[in-house]
Design a protein around this motif. Structure first.
Motif, PDB file in Angstrom:
ATOM      1  N   GLN A 123      -5.676  13.457 -26.243  1.00 37.30           N
ATOM      2  CA  GLN A 123      -6.718  14.480 -26.322  1.00 37.30           C
ATOM      3  C   GLN A 123      -7.139  14.943 -24.935  1.00 37.30           C
ATOM      4  O   GLN A 123      -7.351  16.137 -24.705  1.00 37.30           O
ATOM      5  N   GLN A 124      -7.266  13.988 -24.001  1.00 30.52           N
ATOM      6  CA  GLN A 124      -7.630  14.346 -22.633  1.00 30.52           C
ATOM      7  C   GLN A 124      -6.536  15.168 -21.977  1.00 30.52           C
ATOM      8  O   GLN A 124      -6.818  16.136 -21.248  1.00 30.52           O
ATOM      9  N   MET A 125      -5.266  14.795 -22.214  1.00 36.37           N
ATOM     10  CA  MET A 125      -4.156  15.557 -21.660  1.00 36.37           C
ATOM     11  C   MET A 125      -4.158  16.988 -22.195  1.00 36.37           C
ATOM     12  O   MET A 125      -3.960  17.943 -21.446  1.00 36.37           O
ATOM     13  N   GLU A 126      -4.430  17.132 -23.474  1.00 38.76           N
ATOM     14  CA  GLU A 126      -4.481  18.468 -24.061  1.00 38.76           C
ATOM     15  C   GLU A 126      -5.621  19.287 -23.455  1.00 38.76           C
ATOM     16  O   GLU A 126      -5.444  20.478 -23.149  1.00 38.76           O
ATOM     17  N   THR A 127      -6.772  18.654 -23.256  1.00 40.59           N
ATOM     18  CA  THR A 127      -7.907  19.345 -22.633  1.00 40.59           C
ATOM     19  C   THR A 127      -7.562  19.798 -21.219  1.00 40.59           C
ATOM     20  O   THR A 127      -7.857  20.940 -20.825  1.00 40.59           O
ATOM     21  N   ASP A 128      -6.928  18.918 -20.457  1.00 34.78           N
ATOM     22  CA  ASP A 128      -6.553  19.249 -19.075  1.00 34.78           C
ATOM     23  C   ASP A 128      -5.525  20.386 -19.034  1.00 34.78           C
ATOM     24  O   ASP A 128      -5.603  21.273 -18.173  1.00 34.78           O
ATOM     25  N   LEU A 129      -4.567  20.361 -19.963  1.00 29.20           N
ATOM     26  CA  LEU A 129      -3.537  21.406 -19.988  1.00 29.20           C
ATOM     27  C   LEU A 129      -4.131  22.760 -20.385  1.00 29.20           C
ATOM     28  O   LEU A 129      -3.750  23.796 -19.831  1.00 29.20           O
ATOM     29  N   LEU A 130      -5.077  22.754 -21.322  1.00 23.23           N
ATOM     30  CA  LEU A 130      -5.741  24.004 -21.701  1.00 23.23           C
ATOM     31  C   LEU A 130      -6.537  24.570 -20.524  1.00 23.23           C
ATOM     32  O   LEU A 130      -6.573  25.790 -20.317  1.00 23.23           O
ATOM     33  N   LYS A 131      -7.148  23.687 -19.743  1.00 21.90           N
ATOM     34  CA  LYS A 131      -7.859  24.139 -18.543  1.00 21.90           C
ATOM     35  C   LYS A 131      -6.890  24.769 -17.550  1.00 21.90           C
ATOM     36  O   LYS A 131      -7.208  25.787 -16.916  1.00 21.90           O
ATOM     37  N   GLU A 132      -5.707  24.174 -17.421  1.00 15.55           N
ATOM     38  CA  GLU A 132      -4.710  24.717 -16.498  1.00 15.55           C
ATOM     39  C   GLU A 132      -4.198  26.072 -16.980  1.00 15.55           C
ATOM     40  O   GLU A 132      -4.002  26.994 -16.184  1.00 15.55           O
ATOM     41  N   LEU A 133      -4.008  26.230 -18.290  1.00 13.40           N
ATOM     42  CA  LEU A 133      -3.626  27.527 -18.840  1.00 13.40           C
ATOM     43  C   LEU A 133      -4.710  28.570 -18.567  1.00 13.40           C
ATOM     44  O   LEU A 133      -4.417  29.707 -18.170  1.00 13.40           O
ATOM     45  N   ASN A 134      -5.954  28.188 -18.779  1.00  8.39           N
ATOM     46  CA  ASN A 134      -7.053  29.119 -18.537  1.00  8.39           C
ATOM     47  C   ASN A 134      -7.168  29.479 -17.059  1.00  8.39           C
ATOM     48  O   ASN A 134      -7.486  30.623 -16.706  1.00  8.39           O
ATOM     49  N   ARG A 135      -6.937  28.492 -16.188  1.00 10.25           N
ATOM     50  CA  ARG A 135      -6.970  28.768 -14.737  1.00 10.25           C
ATOM     51  C   ARG A 135      -5.920  29.810 -14.375  1.00 10.25           C
ATOM     52  O   ARG A 135      -6.197  30.760 -13.621  1.00 10.25           O
ATOM     53  N   MET A 136      -4.713  29.638 -14.899  1.00  9.60           N
ATOM     54  CA  MET A 136      -3.638  30.580 -14.610  1.00  9.60           C
ATOM     55  C   MET A 136      -3.968  31.968 -15.165  1.00  9.60           C
ATOM     56  O   MET A 136      -3.720  32.994 -14.515  1.00  9.60           O
ATOM     57  N   ASN A 137      -4.568  31.999 -16.340  1.00 11.67           N
ATOM     58  CA  ASN A 137      -4.947  33.267 -16.955  1.00 11.67           C
ATOM     59  C   ASN A 137      -5.995  33.985 -16.104  1.00 11.67           C
ATOM     60  O   ASN A 137      -5.855  35.171 -15.786  1.00 11.67           O
ATOM     61  N   VAL A 138      -7.033  33.260 -15.710  1.00 17.70           N
ATOM     62  CA  VAL A 138      -8.114  33.855 -14.906  1.00 17.70           C
ATOM     63  C   VAL A 138      -7.588  34.373 -13.573  1.00 17.70           C
ATOM     64  O   VAL A 138      -8.003  35.429 -13.090  1.00 17.70           O
ATOM     65  N   LYS A 139      -6.650  33.636 -12.981  1.00 16.73           N
ATOM     66  CA  LYS A 139      -6.112  34.000 -11.669  1.00 16.73           C
ATOM     67  C   LYS A 139      -5.482  35.386 -11.681  1.00 16.73           C
ATOM     68  O   LYS A 139      -5.608  36.151 -10.719  1.00 16.73           O
ATOM     69  N   TYR A 140      -4.814  35.734 -12.793  1.00 20.67           N
ATOM     70  CA  TYR A 140      -4.052  36.985 -12.819  1.00 20.67           C
ATOM     71  C   TYR A 140      -4.679  38.075 -13.679  1.00 20.67           C
ATOM     72  O   TYR A 140      -4.481  39.261 -13.420  1.00 20.67           O
ATOM     73  N   GLN A 141      -5.434  37.688 -14.701  1.00 25.12           N
ATOM     74  CA  GLN A 141      -5.867  38.709 -15.645  1.00 25.12           C
ATOM     75  C   GLN A 141      -6.967  39.607 -15.104  1.00 25.12           C
ATOM     76  O   GLN A 141      -7.199  40.680 -15.652  1.00 25.12           O
ATOM     77  N   ALA A 142      -7.620  39.201 -14.038  1.00 24.73           N
ATOM     78  CA  ALA A 142      -8.657  40.059 -13.470  1.00 24.73           C
ATOM     79  C   ALA A 142      -8.104  41.433 -13.095  1.00 24.73           C
ATOM     80  O   ALA A 142      -8.810  42.443 -13.156  1.00 24.73           O
ATOM     81  N   ALA A 143      -6.835  41.462 -12.730  1.00 27.09           N
ATOM     82  CA  ALA A 143      -6.203  42.731 -12.369  1.00 27.09           C
ATOM     83  C   ALA A 143      -5.751  43.522 -13.603  1.00 27.09           C
ATOM     84  O   ALA A 143      -5.343  44.680 -13.476  1.00 27.09           O
ATOM     85  N   PHE A 144      -5.825  42.883 -14.784  1.00 29.07           N
ATOM     86  CA  PHE A 144      -5.367  43.527 -16.026  1.00 29.07           C
ATOM     87  C   PHE A 144      -6.407  43.313 -17.119  1.00 29.07           C
ATOM     88  O   PHE A 144      -6.139  42.667 -18.138  1.00 29.07           O
ATOM     89  N   PRO A 145      -7.605  43.849 -16.935  1.00 28.36           N
ATOM     90  CA  PRO A 145      -8.717  43.539 -17.849  1.00 28.36           C
ATOM     91  C   PRO A 145      -8.496  44.021 -19.281  1.00 28.36           C
ATOM     92  O   PRO A 145      -9.140  43.495 -20.205  1.00 28.36           O
ATOM     93  N   LYS A 146      -7.618  44.990 -19.485  1.00 29.02           N
ATOM     94  CA  LYS A 146      -7.407  45.517 -20.835  1.00 29.02           C
ATOM     95  C   LYS A 146      -6.337  44.760 -21.618  1.00 29.02           C
ATOM     96  O   LYS A 146      -6.150  45.009 -22.812  1.00 29.02           O
ATOM     97  N   VAL A 147      -5.637  43.852 -20.968  1.00 27.68           N
ATOM     98  CA  VAL A 147      -4.588  43.084 -21.642  1.00 27.68           C
ATOM     99  C   VAL A 147      -5.203  41.829 -22.266  1.00 27.68           C
ATOM    100  O   VAL A 147      -5.825  41.024 -21.574  1.00 27.68           O
ATOM    101  N   ILE A 148      -5.009  41.675 -23.558  1.00 24.56           N
ATOM    102  CA  ILE A 148      -5.497  40.480 -24.258  1.00 24.56           C
ATOM    103  C   ILE A 148      -4.484  39.353 -24.073  1.00 24.56           C
ATOM    104  O   ILE A 148      -3.301  39.503 -24.394  1.00 24.56           O
ATOM    105  N   VAL A 149      -4.960  38.211 -23.546  1.00 27.24           N
ATOM    106  CA  VAL A 149      -4.103  37.050 -23.304  1.00 27.24           C
ATOM    107  C   VAL A 149      -4.610  35.870 -24.119  1.00 27.24           C
ATOM    108  O   VAL A 149      -5.806  35.548 -24.092  1.00 27.24           O
ATOM    109  N   SER A 150      -3.707  35.244 -24.872  1.00 28.70           N
ATOM    110  CA  SER A 150      -4.021  34.019 -25.599  1.00 28.70           C
ATOM    111  C   SER A 150      -3.350  32.848 -24.896  1.00 28.70           C
ATOM    112  O   SER A 150      -2.230  32.979 -24.393  1.00 28.70           O
ATOM    113  N   THR A 151      -4.040  31.695 -24.847  1.00 30.82           N
ATOM    114  CA  THR A 151      -3.446  30.496 -24.255  1.00 30.82           C
ATOM    115  C   THR A 151      -3.217  29.479 -25.373  1.00 30.82           C
ATOM    116  O   THR A 151      -4.140  29.165 -26.136  1.00 30.82           O
ATOM    117  N   VAL A 152      -1.988  28.977 -25.443  1.00 27.40           N
ATOM    118  CA  VAL A 152      -1.594  28.119 -26.567  1.00 27.40           C
ATOM    119  C   VAL A 152      -0.776  26.936 -26.056  1.00 27.40           C
ATOM    120  O   VAL A 152       0.049  27.084 -25.149  1.00 27.40           O
TER     121      VAL A 152
END
Length: 283
Positions: free
Chosen positions: A58-87
């Motif tokens: 469960q902790q590993m899954e939480t950490d990996l979801l945080k890493e997915l969200n970090r990667m999303n935040v890093k790049y999506q600011a330049a593409f605010p109209k693109v909907i991104v899901s993290t899975v």
């Protein structure tokens, strides 16, 4: 056609480049992106206590979801109209990625790819090239050293197969998205006779006329290249035809062909320094 884009990631700089590429495409097509990571849960052989094992996973899954969200935040600011899901998905990687693409009706897959040589290339391959070999969906392979630029020149390497012709609707759609042109090229051996060369030239001319007729609304050009090494020419194709995206169709093989021959598209996944689009012959 390019509305639902799957981006498998291992959080490497190469996969981040692939994510950026997918966002660029989605921002121009009104598409959505799924940022997807496959991981392997710890089993009883590593942690015997079930309670501790469950908590660890469960902790590993939480950490990996945080890493997915970090990667999303890093790049999506330049593409605010693109909907991104993290899975998150569970191993094995190749089957899981392709299963997700089928279940969720993805249109295409975009992945980063790294070069490999010698025994590593022969025995293992990269995850990206193995997915490209098995996928029923178009797979974009983005090289590790590639820096984004707007694709202006697209190339389709043809072997006169019907599948090559079927690839053109997607390629023309991509060209329309980016305002790019398309060159259809055929590479022939420089070791054949003059008579055989003349036959190839006549066949290429006939094939070009057919495509021009069927795709009259598209900006197509055609180039026949004579080479002493087809692989070497494709690896350095930009010296013959400046391009930003190379497209090839992965043809079906019989069992014996798969057993005795290497995949040409897998080799190109290692060699190319430009984005490489692999399509299945029935995609």
């Amino acid at each position: 056609m390019l509305k639902r884009i799957l981006v498998p990631t291992d959080f490497s700089p190469t996969s981040e480049r692939a994510f950026r590429y997918a966002l660029e495409v989605a921002s121009r097509t009104g598409g959505t992106v799924v940022l997807y990571h496959v991981y392997e849960q710890v089993e009883a052989g590593f942690i015997d206590n079930e309670t501790k094992r469950t908590a660890y996973n469960q902790q590993m899954e939480t950490d990996l979801l945080k890493e997915l969200n970090r990667m999303n935040v890093k790049y999506q600011a330049a593409f605010p109209k693109v909907i991104v899901s993290t899975v998150l998905g569970h191993a094995p990687v190749v089957d899981n990625v392709l299963g997700f693409a089928e279940e969720h009706r993805m249109d295409t897959i975009v992945m980063g790819t790294q070069g490999a040589t010698g025994l590593k290339k022969t025995l293992l391959g990269t995850i990206a090239s193995r997915i490209a070999e098995k996928s029923d969906w178009p797979v974009w392979l983005i090289p590790e050293a590639y820096e984004w630029k707007l694709p202006q020149h697209l190339v389709l390497a043809t072997d006169y197969q019907l599948a090559d012709k079927k690839a053109l609707p997607l390629l023309t759609a991509i060209a329309s998205v980016f305002g790019a042109d398309i060159t259809v090229t055929r590479i022939i051996s420089g070791h054949i006779t003059r008579e055989e060369t003349a036959k190839e030239q006549a066949r290429f001319s006939e094939y070009s006329n057919l495509l021009q007729k069927d795709f009259a609304a598209s900006s197509l050009s055609f180039q026949l290249i004579t080479s002493s090494s087809i692989i070497d020419t494709l690896e350095h194709l930009e010296e013959e035809i400046p391009y930003d995206l190379l497209t090839m169709v992965r043809l079906k093989k019989t069992f014996l062909q798969r057993f005795f021959t290497e995949s040409f598209t897998r080799n190109m996944a290692y060699l190319t320094r430009h984005p490489f689009l692999v399509m299945a012959d029935d995609a």
